[in-house]
Motif scaffolding. Structure first.
Motif, PDB file in Angstrom:
ATOM      1  N   SER A   1      95.274 -16.823  59.002  1.00 62.03           N
ATOM      2  CA  SER A   1      94.271 -17.459  59.447  1.00 62.03           C
ATOM      3  C   SER A   1      93.852 -18.169  60.368  1.00 62.03           C
ATOM      4  CB  SER A   1      93.390 -17.735  57.927  1.00 62.03           C
ATOM      5  OG  SER A   1      93.146 -16.783  57.203  1.00 62.03           O
ATOM      6  N   ALA A   2      94.667 -19.417  60.273  1.00 64.73           N
ATOM      7  CA  ALA A   2      94.781 -19.578  60.944  1.00 64.73           C
ATOM      8  C   ALA A   2      95.312 -19.738  62.622  1.00 64.73           C
ATOM      9  CB  ALA A   2      95.942 -21.064  60.803  1.00 64.73           C
ATOM     10  N   HIS A   3      96.299 -18.658  62.238  1.00 65.28           N
ATOM     11  CA  HIS A   3      96.316 -18.349  63.806  1.00 65.28           C
ATOM     12  C   HIS A   3      95.100 -17.259  64.643  1.00 65.28           C
ATOM     13  CE1 HIS A   3      98.749 -15.447  66.340  1.00 65.28           C
ATOM     14  NE2 HIS A   3      99.670 -16.272  66.582  1.00 65.28           N
ATOM     15  N   ILE A   4      94.787 -16.670  64.016  1.00 68.27           N
ATOM     16  CA  ILE A   4      93.585 -16.352  64.821  1.00 68.27           C
ATOM     17  C   ILE A   4      92.668 -17.198  65.351  1.00 68.27           C
ATOM     18  CG2 ILE A   4      91.142 -14.952  63.768  1.00 68.27           C
ATOM     19  CD1 ILE A   4      92.488 -13.074  62.935  1.00 68.27           C
ATOM     20  N   LEU A   5      92.186 -18.197  64.447  1.00 68.59           N
ATOM     21  CA  LEU A   5      91.496 -19.262  64.892  1.00 68.59           C
ATOM     22  C   LEU A   5      91.894 -19.852  66.282  1.00 68.59           C
ATOM     23  CD1 LEU A   5      89.932 -20.950  61.742  1.00 68.59           C
ATOM     24  CD2 LEU A   5      88.605 -19.381  63.444  1.00 68.59           C
ATOM     25  N   ILE A   6      92.983 -20.456  66.471  1.00 66.22           N
ATOM     26  CA  ILE A   6      93.753 -20.863  67.948  1.00 66.22           C
ATOM     27  C   ILE A   6      93.527 -19.876  68.951  1.00 66.22           C
ATOM     28  CG2 ILE A   6      96.293 -19.823  67.127  1.00 66.22           C
ATOM     29  CD1 ILE A   6      96.553 -23.882  67.610  1.00 66.22           C
ATOM     30  N   ILE A   7      94.259 -18.653  67.987  1.00 71.17           N
ATOM     31  CA  ILE A   7      94.339 -17.791  68.978  1.00 71.17           C
ATOM     32  C   ILE A   7      93.187 -17.826  70.069  1.00 71.17           C
ATOM     33  CG2 ILE A   7      94.690 -15.428  70.055  1.00 71.17           C
ATOM     34  CD1 ILE A   7      97.158 -16.970  69.798  1.00 71.17           C
ATOM     35  N   ASP A   8      91.644 -17.774  69.009  1.00 72.94           N
ATOM     36  CA  ASP A   8      90.787 -17.603  69.948  1.00 72.94           C
ATOM     37  C   ASP A   8      90.547 -18.529  71.061  1.00 72.94           C
ATOM     38  OD1 ASP A   8      87.629 -15.952  70.276  1.00 72.94           O
ATOM     39  OD2 ASP A   8      86.870 -18.190  68.931  1.00 72.94           O
ATOM     40  N   LYS A   9      90.556 -20.073  70.633  1.00 74.30           N
ATOM     41  CA  LYS A   9      90.381 -21.540  71.105  1.00 74.30           C
ATOM     42  C   LYS A   9      91.415 -21.009  72.734  1.00 74.30           C
ATOM     43  CE  LYS A   9      87.564 -22.982  68.622  1.00 74.30           C
ATOM     44  NZ  LYS A   9      85.889 -22.853  68.961  1.00 74.30           N
ATOM     45  N   LEU A  10      92.869 -20.500  72.362  1.00 73.17           N
ATOM     46  CA  LEU A  10      93.427 -20.905  73.961  1.00 73.17           C
ATOM     47  C   LEU A  10      93.707 -20.055  74.880  1.00 73.17           C
ATOM     48  CD1 LEU A  10      96.889 -22.375  71.684  1.00 73.17           C
ATOM     49  CD2 LEU A  10      95.084 -23.706  72.817  1.00 73.17           C
ATOM     50  N   SER A  11      93.116 -18.983  74.013  1.00 68.48           N
ATOM     51  CA  SER A  11      93.680 -17.218  74.944  1.00 68.48           C
ATOM     52  C   SER A  11      92.291 -17.420  76.430  1.00 68.48           C
ATOM     53  CB  SER A  11      93.032 -16.423  73.868  1.00 68.48           C
ATOM     54  OG  SER A  11      91.890 -15.991  73.486  1.00 68.48           O
ATOM     55  N   ARG A  12      91.082 -18.211  75.918  1.00 65.98           N
ATOM     56  CA  ARG A  12      90.292 -18.070  76.958  1.00 65.98           C
ATOM     57  C   ARG A  12      90.695 -19.780  77.814  1.00 65.98           C
ATOM     58  NH1 ARG A  12      86.117 -15.559  73.973  1.00 65.98           N
ATOM     59  NH2 ARG A  12      86.072 -15.110  72.389  1.00 65.98           N
ATOM     60  N   ARG A  13      91.639 -19.656  77.983  1.00 68.63           N
ATOM     61  CA  ARG A  13      91.744 -21.197  79.572  1.00 68.63           C
ATOM     62  C   ARG A  13      93.273 -21.260  79.398  1.00 68.63           C
ATOM     63  NH1 ARG A  13      90.168 -24.455  74.420  1.00 68.63           N
ATOM     64  NH2 ARG A  13      91.930 -25.322  73.365  1.00 68.63           N
ATOM     65  N   THR A  14      94.464 -20.042  78.888  1.00 66.81           N
ATOM     66  CA  THR A  14      95.925 -20.145  78.920  1.00 66.81           C
ATOM     67  C   THR A  14      95.845 -18.247  79.454  1.00 66.81           C
ATOM     68  OG1 THR A  14      96.334 -21.406  77.443  1.00 66.81           O
ATOM     69  CG2 THR A  14      97.954 -20.032  77.740  1.00 66.81           C
ATOM     70  N   ASP A  15      97.660 -18.106  80.512  1.00 64.92           N
ATOM     71  CA  ASP A  15      97.665 -16.828  80.963  1.00 64.92           C
ATOM     72  C   ASP A  15      98.248 -16.535  79.197  1.00 64.92           C
ATOM     73  OD1 ASP A  15      99.868 -14.731  80.806  1.00 64.92           O
ATOM     74  OD2 ASP A  15      99.608 -15.928  83.294  1.00 64.92           O
ATOM     75  N   VAL A  16      97.499 -15.350  79.143  1.00 66.53           N
ATOM     76  CA  VAL A  16      97.707 -14.766  77.896  1.00 66.53           C
ATOM     77  C   VAL A  16      98.776 -14.233  77.426  1.00 66.53           C
ATOM     78  CG1 VAL A  16      94.905 -13.991  77.271  1.00 66.53           C
ATOM     79  CG2 VAL A  16      96.552 -12.735  78.232  1.00 66.53           C
ATOM     80  N   LEU A  17      99.182 -13.521  78.162  1.00 62.32           N
ATOM     81  CA  LEU A  17     101.439 -12.957  78.027  1.00 62.32           C
ATOM     82  C   LEU A  17     102.400 -14.180  78.336  1.00 62.32           C
ATOM     83  CD1 LEU A  17     101.625  -9.682  80.627  1.00 62.32           C
ATOM     84  CD2 LEU A  17     102.158 -10.436  78.747  1.00 62.32           C
ATOM     85  N   LYS A  18     101.632 -14.623  78.419  1.00 64.57           N
ATOM     86  CA  LYS A  18     102.607 -16.431  79.051  1.00 64.57           C
ATOM     87  C   LYS A  18     102.366 -16.986  77.160  1.00 64.57           C
ATOM     88  CE  LYS A  18     103.451 -17.294  84.015  1.00 64.57           C
ATOM     89  NZ  LYS A  18     102.529 -16.910  84.294  1.00 64.57           N
TER      90      LYS A  18
END
Length: 309
Positions: free
Chosen positions: A169-186
């Protein structure tokens, strides 16, 4: 966000769910030959290696300078480390749990992240709606029917999976925040590397790393590494970039269905009638938070309706 992007994200997340569902089968099969931390260490390492050529190719085509690529990698490394810590916890608990429970049950319990996310959202000052509460009640009853024994205790493997669901659950929430401002593959690469390194450390301290066992588990390792880690975790990040957390969660919760199908046809796992009803209730609990709100108050604030690893 246009409908074409949303449709593409939905298809990517559904493919992710399919890969993850059958990964439960591969992970359980791998446990016949090696320890859980050793299995995770190797599969995450394989997943990381599989991403390197793609990252180098896309960096070359991006037209960015070496300095810009370096800054992007550094930013992704910092974010990936923290995401990787959460991934390590969730994946470790899931893998240990699979030693003691079936692939289907493990998938359904893991899928409870879709019910847990709205409640974690309360700590982010996001309102909880009636659908989420109703879904949680159905899911808890379903969990009871599926996993709780006659002496009112959870099986050891089921308990590990339940605790792991909080980390997903925590993984989904933090990915939602970070994927919008970070290179997704890296970001995907560095979270996988972090989880692999941590798994290797724990495996070296607690397990016997047997080369012959790894050789016998080569097929589950390749599927779990290249497909489940290298491909699926990356698809998750790419898919979530243009999807709401609730939308991502309901689609990815379909991994439970694929896991039961795989467990039945590949491992010969069967559910009791009580277990089947429990699974159905848990599915209801996962779906209800995504439906139109039972009660919607005008002027209400931000709401998380539901949202995995």
């Amino acid at each position: 966000m246009n409908k074409q992007h949303q449709m593409k994200s939905s298809l990517l997340l559904l493919l992710t769910a399919c890969i993850w569902g059958f990964a439960f089968v591969a992970q359980r099969e791998g446990m016949l030959h090696t320890g859980p931390f050793t299995f995770n260490a190797v599969r995450f390492a394989l997943g990381a290696v599989s991403l390197i050529p793609l990252i180098l190719l896309l960096d070359k085509r991006s037209g960015q300078s070496a300095k810009e690529i370096g800054v992007s990698a550094k930013k992704a490394a910092v974010s990936g480390f923290w995401v990787g810590l959460i991934l390590f916890c969730g994946a470790s608990l899931q893998q240990i749990g699979l030693v003691h429970t079936t692939a289907g049950k493990a998938a359904f319990i893991t899928g409870l992240y879709i019910v847990i996310v709205p409640f974690l959202g309360l700590f982010l000052k996001q309102r909880l709606n009636v659908n989420s509460v109703a879904g949680a009640i159905a899911a808890v009853i379903g969990l009871y029917m599926l996993c709780v024994k006659s002496n009112l205790t959870l099986g050891e493997g089921d308990l590990y999976e339940l605790i792991g669901a909080f980390f997903w659950s925590a993984h989904i929430l933090i990915i939602d925040k970070l994927s919008r401002r970070t290179d997704v593959l890296k970001l995907s690469f560095f979270q996988i590397v972090t989880s692999s390194v941590l798994s290797f450390i724990v495996a070296a301290a607690t397990e016997k790393i047997d080369v012959s066992g790894l050789t016998q588990a080569i097929v589950p390792l390749l599927y779990g590494g290249v497909c489940s880690v290298g491909i699926a975790y990356t698809l998750q990040i790419v898919g979530q970039k243009n999807a709401q957390p609730t939308q991502a969660a309901i689609i990815m919760s379909m991994e439970t269905v694929f896991a039961v199908i795989g467990g039945y046809f590949i491992l010969g796992e069967l559910l009791t009638t009580r277990g089947i009803f429990g699974c159905l209730l848990m599915l209801v609990g996962m779906i209800v938070p995504q439906l139109p709100q039972i009660r919607k108050r005008a002027g209400a604030g931000s709401t998380i309706d539901g949202a995995r690893n």
